[in-house]
Structure formats: C-alpha cells, structure tokens
Design a protein around this motif. Sequence first.
Motif, PDB file in Angstrom:
ATOM      1  N   LEU A 287       0.827  -1.211   0.000  1.00 15.51           N
ATOM      2  CA  LEU A 287       0.000   0.000   0.000  1.00 15.51           C
ATOM      3  C   LEU A 287       0.860   1.260   0.000  1.00 15.51           C
ATOM      4  CD1 LEU A 287      -2.790  -1.099   2.502  1.00 15.51           C
ATOM      5  CD2 LEU A 287      -2.887  -1.048   0.007  1.00 15.51           C
ATOM      6  N   ARG A 288       1.984   1.235   0.700  1.00 15.72           N
ATOM      7  CA  ARG A 288       2.875   2.400   0.701  1.00 15.72           C
ATOM      8  C   ARG A 288       3.493   2.612  -0.676  1.00 15.72           C
ATOM      9  NH1 ARG A 288       7.473   2.237   4.348  1.00 15.72           N
ATOM     10  NH2 ARG A 288       7.540   4.496   4.048  1.00 15.72           N
ATOM     11  N   ASP A 289       3.833   1.537  -1.354  1.00 17.69           N
ATOM     12  CA  ASP A 289       4.412   1.677  -2.697  1.00 17.69           C
ATOM     13  C   ASP A 289       3.402   2.290  -3.665  1.00 17.69           C
ATOM     14  OD1 ASP A 289       6.732   0.597  -1.771  1.00 17.69           O
ATOM     15  OD2 ASP A 289       6.452  -1.379  -2.673  1.00 17.69           O
ATOM     16  N   ARG A 290       2.139   1.924  -3.508  1.00 13.37           N
ATOM     17  CA  ARG A 290       1.118   2.462  -4.409  1.00 13.37           C
ATOM     18  C   ARG A 290       0.829   3.931  -4.138  1.00 13.37           C
ATOM     19  NH1 ARG A 290      -2.035  -1.301  -7.203  1.00 13.37           N
ATOM     20  NH2 ARG A 290      -3.867   0.045  -7.129  1.00 13.37           N
ATOM     21  N   ARG A 291       1.031   4.345  -2.900  1.00  9.09           N
ATOM     22  CA  ARG A 291       0.792   5.749  -2.567  1.00  9.09           C
ATOM     23  C   ARG A 291       1.979   6.642  -2.890  1.00  9.09           C
ATOM     24  NH1 ARG A 291      -1.445   3.552   2.439  1.00  9.09           N
ATOM     25  NH2 ARG A 291       0.550   4.053   3.425  1.00  9.09           N
ATOM     26  N   ALA A 356      11.951  -5.773  18.867  1.00 10.96           N
ATOM     27  CA  ALA A 356      13.169  -5.982  18.074  1.00 10.96           C
ATOM     28  C   ALA A 356      12.830  -6.030  16.586  1.00 10.96           C
ATOM     29  CB  ALA A 356      13.850  -7.279  18.512  1.00 10.96           C
ATOM     30  N   TRP A 357      11.728  -6.697  16.227  1.00 15.05           N
ATOM     31  CA  TRP A 357      11.360  -6.775  14.819  1.00 15.05           C
ATOM     32  C   TRP A 357      10.983  -5.390  14.274  1.00 15.05           C
ATOM     33  CZ3 TRP A 357      11.885 -10.236  11.049  1.00 15.05           C
ATOM     34  CH2 TRP A 357      11.162 -10.042   9.875  1.00 15.05           C
ATOM     35  N   ARG A 358      10.233  -4.616  15.035  1.00 11.54           N
ATOM     36  CA  ARG A 358       9.813  -3.291  14.576  1.00 11.54           C
ATOM     37  C   ARG A 358      10.997  -2.330  14.494  1.00 11.54           C
ATOM     38  NH1 ARG A 358       4.240  -2.757  18.254  1.00 11.54           N
ATOM     39  NH2 ARG A 358       3.068  -4.367  17.119  1.00 11.54           N
ATOM     40  N   GLU A 359      11.978  -2.539  15.351  1.00 11.37           N
ATOM     41  CA  GLU A 359      13.151  -1.663  15.314  1.00 11.37           C
ATOM     42  C   GLU A 359      13.995  -1.899  14.076  1.00 11.37           C
ATOM     43  OE1 GLU A 359      17.137  -0.695  18.033  1.00 11.37           O
ATOM     44  OE2 GLU A 359      15.541  -2.002  18.801  1.00 11.37           O
ATOM     45  N   ASN A 360      14.006  -3.126  13.568  1.00 11.24           N
ATOM     46  CA  ASN A 360      14.853  -3.464  12.427  1.00 11.24           C
ATOM     47  C   ASN A 360      14.099  -3.505  11.098  1.00 11.24           C
ATOM     48  OD1 ASN A 360      17.723  -4.469  13.534  1.00 11.24           O
ATOM     49  ND2 ASN A 360      16.130  -5.081  14.993  1.00 11.24           N
ATOM     50  N   SER A 361      12.772  -3.627  11.128  1.00 10.08           N
ATOM     51  CA  SER A 361      11.987  -3.728   9.907  1.00 10.08           C
ATOM     52  C   SER A 361      11.273  -2.414   9.627  1.00 10.08           C
ATOM     53  CB  SER A 361      10.961  -4.867  10.027  1.00 10.08           C
ATOM     54  OG  SER A 361      10.039  -4.835   8.965  1.00 10.08           O
ATOM     55  N   ALA A 362      11.600  -1.790   8.510  1.00 12.91           N
ATOM     56  CA  ALA A 362      10.941  -0.538   8.131  1.00 12.91           C
ATOM     57  C   ALA A 362       9.469  -0.769   7.816  1.00 12.91           C
ATOM     58  CB  ALA A 362      11.650   0.084   6.924  1.00 12.91           C
ATOM     59  N   THR A 363       9.168  -1.924   7.236  1.00 14.68           N
ATOM     60  CA  THR A 363       7.775  -2.227   6.918  1.00 14.68           C
ATOM     61  C   THR A 363       6.941  -2.368   8.177  1.00 14.68           C
ATOM     62  OG1 THR A 363       8.415  -3.352   4.866  1.00 14.68           O
ATOM     63  CG2 THR A 363       6.257  -3.883   5.786  1.00 14.68           C
ATOM     64  N   ALA A 364       7.479  -3.073   9.192  1.00 13.39           N
ATOM     65  CA  ALA A 364       6.744  -3.242  10.440  1.00 13.39           C
ATOM     66  C   ALA A 364       6.557  -1.911  11.154  1.00 13.39           C
ATOM     67  CB  ALA A 364       7.481  -4.223  11.346  1.00 13.39           C
ATOM     68  N   PRO A 470      11.001   0.802  -5.828  1.00 11.03           N
ATOM     69  CA  PRO A 470      10.485   2.167  -5.652  1.00 11.03           C
ATOM     70  C   PRO A 470      11.495   3.056  -4.960  1.00 11.03           C
ATOM     71  CG  PRO A 470       8.793   0.558  -5.098  1.00 11.03           C
ATOM     72  CD  PRO A 470      10.061  -0.218  -5.329  1.00 11.03           C
ATOM     73  N   ALA A 471      11.523   4.303  -5.342  1.00 12.95           N
ATOM     74  CA  ALA A 471      12.550   5.226  -4.849  1.00 12.95           C
ATOM     75  C   ALA A 471      12.513   5.394  -3.341  1.00 12.95           C
ATOM     76  CB  ALA A 471      12.395   6.584  -5.540  1.00 12.95           C
ATOM     77  N   HIS A 472      11.352   5.358  -2.753  1.00 11.35           N
ATOM     78  CA  HIS A 472      11.252   5.682  -1.324  1.00 11.35           C
ATOM     79  C   HIS A 472      11.779   4.567  -0.418  1.00 11.35           C
ATOM     80  CE1 HIS A 472       7.806   3.046  -0.201  1.00 11.35           C
ATOM     81  NE2 HIS A 472       7.581   3.101  -1.494  1.00 11.35           N
TER      82      HIS A 472
END
Length: 554
Positions: A287-291, A356-364, A470-472
């Motif tokens: 969804l972030r890629d589409r936006r 720990a997962w949220r700290e290392n994963s940008a998607t999370a 995607p660039a972002h």
Amino acid sequence: MEIIGSGKLRPAAVLTPRGAPAAEQKVPAMSDQPAPFPDDFRSRLAERGQDAYALVWVAESSESAGFEATEAPQVGKTGIARVGVDHARIALQDVTHGRAETLRRWLQLDDGVRHLAICTSDSGVLREHTPGELAAELLHDAAGDETRLTEQLAGWFHRRYAEAQQGLELGWSAAAAAWACHMRALAGYPPTSVLIASLERAGELDESTSDLVVTTGLMIAGLIDRLELPYRTRAELVEDWHTVESLAADVPVLAPVADWLLDQIALRDVHAQQLRAVLEPDLSDYLRDRRADNALAAGAAPALDDARTAHLAQARETVRAYTAAAHSGRESEARQLLDTFPIPVRDLSTSGPAAAWRENSATAAAAVKDLAAQRAAAAAEDSTAYFAEPERLHAATAYLAARDSQLHLMHDALGRLAFPAPTPRSLPEGLTPVAAAQTQRRVIEAFGTMERAAQLLEGQLHYQLQQPTPAHRRTTTSVESDLLNRALGALQHTPAAVSFDEEDIRARLSKAMARPPAVPAAAGPVAPTGHDQAHAHALTTDPAAPAVHRQPGA
C-alpha cells in the motif's frame, strides 16, 4: 411511456433452441475466436477511423486492495478504460464500424455470462461505451431505422428471458435486471414497443408480466443509482444486497454489485471487521508503494505477490461468508466462523521480540505508524463520521483495535524467529523444550500454521526483490530482505509439532486396551471411623428411624 416508435413491427424471426433469431446466429468466420489484446491496440484502433469500435471479452479481476479501496462498481461497464488495467484480462473479439453494426454485433454475441465490452480510441485514449448509449444515439439519429432497432432489442431481451437459469416464472425479472444494467442509458426498462415484441415472441402478452418487467427494471435502476450515494445505513445496504443477490445467478453483471454491497455491509459490522483484522495479511509495503511517488498513476507499482494475494482473497471470501450468514438469518453459521477465528487479546505493552522486529523492519514500523494514524483519525473530534456514519465508525474502531493485537502477534512471532533469545541459565532442565516450543506456538497463533507463515514470508520476500525498486525504499529493501531471509531460515529449521494421524491414534488405543488392568492389593477390614460409629448408634436408638436400618431385636 413510448420511447421507440410503435409502428408496425416486422414478423418475428424463427427462433433457434437457444432463443435467438436464426439470422443473427451467423457471424464472420474471422471473428469466431477472440484474439489476445495487443499492446498497441489503442493506436491501431484509432487508425481504423472515428467510427471504429472494438468488442472485447473481459475476464474478472482479482482484487488486491483492501475493503476501503474498492470503488462502487460501474454497472454495465467493465472498467477496462481505467489506468493500469491488466491487459491479460482482455481478449479482442471483433472490430466494427458504426454504431448500428456495433450494437447489432453486441446484441448477437452477448451470452449473459461473460462480460463483453464496447470501446473506442480517441487520440490513443481508450473509452468504454454501454450498448444503451449506442441505442440512445441511434434512436435520435434521423437516418436510423427504428423498426429494425426495436426488433433487435426485442430479440436480445427475449433471449435473456429464455436463457435464465432459474426458470420461466422468474425469467422476466432476470431479463428486466439485465436490461437495467446494460440499457439504462436508453431507458430504465424496455420501451413499450420492445416489451410487446418480446412478450409476443414468448406468447405471454399480458398486463401482469408487463408490470413485473417495468417494476423490476425501475427497482434495479434505482438500486444502481444509489450505489453512488456517499452515506448509507447498514439496513439500506442489506435490503439492496438481498435484492441483487437473488438475481445475480441469472445476471452475472450484478455479481460484482452483490460482492461490493456485502463489503459495504461488513464495513459497518463490528464482528465482520474483527474477523477481517485477524485474517488479512499485512499489506503495508504494498500500500505504501502504491501511494508513494505517484507509482500507481505511472503504472510502476510492483505487483502484489501471489501468496498474499491468495490469502487476501481467502480473508475477503470468509468475511463475506460471515456477513451473508449474519444478515440472512443463519446466526449459528455466523457464530461458527467467529468461534473458529477468535480475536486476539490486546497486549498492554510491546513484547521484546516484537520491539526488536519493529526496530529493524521498516515495513513493520510503518505498519504500526499507519495504524496509529488511522486510530487518531477515527477518534478526531472533527470527524464527519461521528454524525454521518456512526455504524461505520464503531466498526472501524473495533477493526483497528483487533488489528493492533494481530500485528503484535505477527511481529512477536517474526521477532522470535529472527532474534531468538538464549535459554535462561536458571531454567529447570524439564522446561527447556517447553521454552523452545514457544516460538512455534506464537507462529501458529499469528499465522495459523507453519506452512502459511512460510508462504507469507516467501511472498513478501519476492515482493521486496521486484525490480525496479520504488525510490522511497531503495535504502531499506536490502535490510528488509535480509530480515525476511533470516526469519524464513529459522522457520524452516523449526521442528514440526508432533501430530497423530488416525493410524497413530488407533495403535495407541489398541496398546492401551491390551494392557491388563491393575488389580489393587488385598486389604484387611478397615476400622470404622468416628462418623461411622455415631451413625450406627443413631440408627439403633432413634425410634423414628426406618425398621430396615435397625438391628434385629431392637
């Protein structure tokens, strides 16, 4: 109301077993088989002239967006003129010239099951037309042949009645619904001349049948117009869904409308939204890629991976099944679905593995941030939903709360896989395998099964590695891919839970039954307790006690 000239109609054509005029069954041999849709179709069609039309078959699309992202269906149109449409869904049937020939071919080829679209290309821009638009233009054309147009429309309308799967009694309702879907631009129901000609072909020219056709046509036309209303109550949507659902089997063009209405009902149902929160996969990266970066408008957004597409379709199908059962009087069936997928309990704090997962994963991290933004928007005091759609606001709040709990479950399981904690030294040896099994338990709790978790990780990894990036997220894709690979590797090396099939259970039961029963050792007489002595004394001395309990001679 007379719309098409009511002059003398031509004699009815001889009907084939399928109900269509025999003369209209003849088609050019070159158009018998649909051809693949060429990439340069727009320009090639424009080169054929301004009066060139294309007839194309359009397959149904697989939705990959969430419930809220689904627009109201354009009844009678397939949406192939929209930006980013998948050309693999389109097969070219024929190229015609002129409105009259195009409408004649559409009326001849339409089978009431597949979607046949009419399109033109103006300066390379594709535009879709309904057969009703062409019929209305032909009606106002001074050079047009009204009698022939009436005969063609009557033949198509009668065929829709004759081929209705639900039988002759309701066939006219199905035909009237098909008319409202395809010919609404001409009229909401068949004009008098068309209706009379159709009823004569069927030998049912009576006032009651005419009233049924007109009433059904007006009802479906009004329902289609209401799809665009910005605010609807759940009761109104349920009523419209029951109307459409009863006709969708014979009018497949109404099937997307029935599904869309179910989705809208589900968006206003608390339990449906909680079920959705548990079953939907995490689509934050997609969804972030589409936006971002106008990727959708440019057509450069990566395609959603097959695994999450399949799981999203399963979630949507399950939510629709619950919604249909809950609003059709099948409460026990709806309750079974809710009991099968319980709502996770919300944690008051973030666990160590989830953090720990949220700290290392940008998607999370983005998923948690987006969810917090949605909750803030829902709770905003200036939200129009407070007054316009309180049912939807209440259901959305329930969804966000359940989704927050589900995200925590998923992130906790992934954190345990990617960043396993060492076994505490002070843990008793007997609890070591119990501690090791907690990772597997959390994975199953979050994803359902170990196999399902592996599918989602592999799908998300495939999505991250699609090119171009995607660039972002060019700076985060590498880290995200490494994390997913680490979690997937740990998942593949996690020992499977011990499971027993029918043979294992039968063997264990036979072994237990063959074992001789344990015989207790012989014991001497047991000394009476104080309670026993007192009870015996009361029986021998109380005159009110039954004689059967007294000692002989008492």
